[in-house]
Scaffold this motif. Sequence first.
Motif, PDB file in Angstrom:
ATOM      1  N   PHE A 264       0.831  -1.209   0.000  1.00  0.00           N
ATOM      2  CA  PHE A 264       0.000   0.000   0.000  1.00  0.00           C
ATOM      3  C   PHE A 264       0.860   1.250   0.000  1.00  0.00           C
ATOM      4  O   PHE A 264       1.947   1.254   0.570  1.00  0.00           O
ATOM      5  CB  PHE A 264      -0.875   0.044   1.264  1.00  0.00           C
ATOM      6  CG  PHE A 264      -1.781  -1.126   1.414  1.00  0.00           C
ATOM      7  CD1 PHE A 264      -3.077  -1.082   0.928  1.00  0.00           C
ATOM      8  CD2 PHE A 264      -1.351  -2.284   2.047  1.00  0.00           C
ATOM      9  CE1 PHE A 264      -3.928  -2.169   1.071  1.00  0.00           C
ATOM     10  CE2 PHE A 264      -2.191  -3.379   2.198  1.00  0.00           C
ATOM     11  CZ  PHE A 264      -3.482  -3.317   1.707  1.00  0.00           C
ATOM     12  N   ARG A 265       0.314   2.317  -0.600  1.00  0.00           N
ATOM     13  CA  ARG A 265       0.943   3.645  -0.525  1.00  0.00           C
ATOM     14  C   ARG A 265      -0.107   4.602   0.022  1.00  0.00           C
ATOM     15  O   ARG A 265      -1.163   4.804  -0.589  1.00  0.00           O
ATOM     16  CB  ARG A 265       1.405   4.086  -1.901  1.00  0.00           C
ATOM     17  CG  ARG A 265       2.227   5.357  -1.885  1.00  0.00           C
ATOM     18  CD  ARG A 265       2.805   5.612  -3.247  1.00  0.00           C
ATOM     19  NE  ARG A 265       3.834   6.616  -3.246  1.00  0.00           N
ATOM     20  CZ  ARG A 265       4.637   6.843  -4.259  1.00  0.00           C
ATOM     21  NH1 ARG A 265       4.523   6.125  -5.371  1.00  0.00           N
ATOM     22  NH2 ARG A 265       5.547   7.783  -4.178  1.00  0.00           N
ATOM     23  N   SER A 266       0.195   5.164   1.164  1.00  0.00           N
ATOM     24  CA  SER A 266      -0.778   6.021   1.851  1.00  0.00           C
ATOM     25  C   SER A 266      -0.853   7.411   1.215  1.00  0.00           C
ATOM     26  O   SER A 266       0.042   7.803   0.457  1.00  0.00           O
ATOM     27  CB  SER A 266      -0.381   6.165   3.322  1.00  0.00           C
ATOM     28  OG  SER A 266       0.734   7.023   3.453  1.00  0.00           O
ATOM     29  N   PRO A 267      -1.886   8.184   1.552  1.00  0.00           N
ATOM     30  CA  PRO A 267      -1.972   9.564   1.080  1.00  0.00           C
ATOM     31  C   PRO A 267      -0.788  10.412   1.570  1.00  0.00           C
ATOM     32  O   PRO A 267      -0.473  11.433   0.961  1.00  0.00           O
ATOM     33  CB  PRO A 267      -3.292  10.075   1.670  1.00  0.00           C
ATOM     34  CG  PRO A 267      -4.094   8.851   1.926  1.00  0.00           C
ATOM     35  CD  PRO A 267      -3.092   7.784   2.283  1.00  0.00           C
ATOM     36  N   GLU A 268      -0.133   9.954   2.638  1.00  0.00           N
ATOM     37  CA  GLU A 268       1.044  10.660   3.178  1.00  0.00           C
ATOM     38  C   GLU A 268       2.342  10.187   2.517  1.00  0.00           C
ATOM     39  O   GLU A 268       3.432  10.535   2.952  1.00  0.00           O
ATOM     40  CB  GLU A 268       1.150  10.450   4.693  1.00  0.00           C
ATOM     41  CG  GLU A 268      -0.019  10.978   5.487  1.00  0.00           C
ATOM     42  CD  GLU A 268      -1.220  10.038   5.473  1.00  0.00           C
ATOM     43  OE1 GLU A 268      -2.357  10.548   5.544  1.00  0.00           O
ATOM     44  OE2 GLU A 268      -1.051   8.802   5.361  1.00  0.00           O
ATOM     45  N   ASP A 269       2.220   9.361   1.453  1.00  0.00           N
ATOM     46  CA  ASP A 269       3.349   8.842   0.684  1.00  0.00           C
ATOM     47  C   ASP A 269       4.220   7.874   1.488  1.00  0.00           C
ATOM     48  O   ASP A 269       5.428   7.796   1.297  1.00  0.00           O
ATOM     49  CB  ASP A 269       4.199   9.978   0.104  1.00  0.00           C
ATOM     50  CG  ASP A 269       5.022   9.520  -1.088  1.00  0.00           C
ATOM     51  OD1 ASP A 269       4.576   8.612  -1.813  1.00  0.00           O
ATOM     52  OD2 ASP A 269       6.127  10.061  -1.283  1.00  0.00           O
ATOM     53  N   GLU A 270       3.596   7.120   2.407  1.00  0.00           N
ATOM     54  CA  GLU A 270       4.282   6.071   3.145  1.00  0.00           C
ATOM     55  C   GLU A 270       3.837   4.727   2.584  1.00  0.00           C
ATOM     56  O   GLU A 270       2.723   4.594   2.076  1.00  0.00           O
ATOM     57  CB  GLU A 270       3.926   6.132   4.627  1.00  0.00           C
ATOM     58  CG  GLU A 270       4.384   7.383   5.328  1.00  0.00           C
ATOM     59  CD  GLU A 270       3.917   7.397   6.768  1.00  0.00           C
ATOM     60  OE1 GLU A 270       4.777   7.272   7.655  1.00  0.00           O
ATOM     61  OE2 GLU A 270       2.697   7.514   6.991  1.00  0.00           O
ATOM     62  N   PHE A 271       4.697   3.728   2.721  1.00  0.00           N
ATOM     63  CA  PHE A 271       4.401   2.399   2.212  1.00  0.00           C
ATOM     64  C   PHE A 271       4.141   1.436   3.359  1.00  0.00           C
ATOM     65  O   PHE A 271       4.770   1.518   4.417  1.00  0.00           O
ATOM     66  CB  PHE A 271       5.565   1.888   1.350  1.00  0.00           C
ATOM     67  CG  PHE A 271       5.683   2.626   0.052  1.00  0.00           C
ATOM     68  CD1 PHE A 271       5.087   2.135  -1.103  1.00  0.00           C
ATOM     69  CD2 PHE A 271       6.372   3.821  -0.027  1.00  0.00           C
ATOM     70  CE1 PHE A 271       5.179   2.822  -2.303  1.00  0.00           C
ATOM     71  CE2 PHE A 271       6.481   4.516  -1.210  1.00  0.00           C
ATOM     72  CZ  PHE A 271       5.882   4.015  -2.356  1.00  0.00           C
ATOM     73  N   PHE A 272       3.222   0.490   3.116  1.00  0.00           N
ATOM     74  CA  PHE A 272       2.831  -0.507   4.114  1.00  0.00           C
ATOM     75  C   PHE A 272       2.652  -1.838   3.400  1.00  0.00           C
ATOM     76  O   PHE A 272       2.370  -1.884   2.206  1.00  0.00           O
ATOM     77  CB  PHE A 272       1.519  -0.101   4.801  1.00  0.00           C
ATOM     78  CG  PHE A 272       1.631   1.176   5.563  1.00  0.00           C
ATOM     79  CD1 PHE A 272       1.963   1.169   6.909  1.00  0.00           C
ATOM     80  CD2 PHE A 272       1.434   2.397   4.941  1.00  0.00           C
ATOM     81  CE1 PHE A 272       2.085   2.352   7.620  1.00  0.00           C
ATOM     82  CE2 PHE A 272       1.554   3.581   5.638  1.00  0.00           C
ATOM     83  CZ  PHE A 272       1.890   3.554   6.983  1.00  0.00           C
ATOM     84  N   ALA A 273       2.784  -2.929   4.172  1.00  0.00           N
ATOM     85  CA  ALA A 273       2.583  -4.266   3.614  1.00  0.00           C
ATOM     86  C   ALA A 273       1.780  -5.110   4.593  1.00  0.00           C
ATOM     87  O   ALA A 273       1.985  -5.034   5.812  1.00  0.00           O
ATOM     88  CB  ALA A 273       3.917  -4.933   3.324  1.00  0.00           C
ATOM     89  N   THR A 274       0.873  -5.909   4.050  1.00  0.00           N
ATOM     90  CA  THR A 274       0.062  -6.839   4.845  1.00  0.00           C
ATOM     91  C   THR A 274      -0.011  -8.163   4.093  1.00  0.00           C
ATOM     92  O   THR A 274       0.384  -8.257   2.925  1.00  0.00           O
ATOM     93  CB  THR A 274      -1.385  -6.336   5.051  1.00  0.00           C
ATOM     94  OG1 THR A 274      -2.078  -6.385   3.791  1.00  0.00           O
ATOM     95  CG2 THR A 274      -1.434  -4.942   5.634  1.00  0.00           C
ATOM     96  N   ASP A 275      -0.556  -9.185   4.761  1.00  0.00           N
ATOM     97  CA  ASP A 275      -0.929 -10.383   4.031  1.00  0.00           C
ATOM     98  C   ASP A 275      -1.872  -9.946   2.919  1.00  0.00           C
ATOM     99  O   ASP A 275      -2.633  -8.978   3.065  1.00  0.00           O
ATOM    100  CB  ASP A 275      -1.625 -11.393   4.946  1.00  0.00           C
ATOM    101  CG  ASP A 275      -0.642 -12.188   5.792  1.00  0.00           C
ATOM    102  OD1 ASP A 275       0.531 -12.324   5.387  1.00  0.00           O
ATOM    103  OD2 ASP A 275      -1.051 -12.683   6.849  1.00  0.00           O
ATOM    104  N   GLY A 276      -1.853 -10.662   1.811  1.00  0.00           N
ATOM    105  CA  GLY A 276      -2.603 -10.232   0.641  1.00  0.00           C
ATOM    106  C   GLY A 276      -4.002 -10.783   0.500  1.00  0.00           C
ATOM    107  O   GLY A 276      -4.713 -10.415  -0.427  1.00  0.00           O
ATOM    108  N   LEU A 277      -4.393 -11.666   1.424  1.00  0.00           N
ATOM    109  CA  LEU A 277      -5.715 -12.275   1.324  1.00  0.00           C
ATOM    110  C   LEU A 277      -6.580 -11.884   2.512  1.00  0.00           C
ATOM    111  O   LEU A 277      -6.111 -11.869   3.658  1.00  0.00           O
ATOM    112  CB  LEU A 277      -5.598 -13.794   1.265  1.00  0.00           C
ATOM    113  CG  LEU A 277      -4.810 -14.358   0.078  1.00  0.00           C
ATOM    114  CD1 LEU A 277      -4.637 -15.866   0.225  1.00  0.00           C
ATOM    115  CD2 LEU A 277      -5.465 -14.007  -1.240  1.00  0.00           C
TER     116      LEU A 277
END
Length: 104
Positions: free
Chosen positions: A31-44
């Motif tokens: 994910f890329r947030s509106p604040e331009d930060e990146f995040f990762a989670t399980d995909g399902l």
Amino acid sequence: MSNWVEACAADDVEEEDVIRFDHEGRTFAIFRSPEDEFFATDGLCTHERVHLADGLVMGDVIECPKHNGRFSYKTGRGKGAPICADLKTYPVRVEGGRVLVDLG
């Protein structure tokens, strides 16, 4: 123990969006947030195992495309029914325009 893996180019993820990342038989969401930060989670989705990358991102929430279950992609916390469990999240860093995820 860290296991940093290159997931994608930073430019591959639009602001307030999500992409799918597959690695060693597992699926993740970047994910890329509106604040331009990146995040990762399980995909399902934890409810019916649907790919979250096909869902809708609104602010810091991903909505599953099947039954509209919602999660905070920053914390992994489910936002109510039909979510039955939170998402696992992963540390992310950006180096040289590449998004790296610690799959531990």
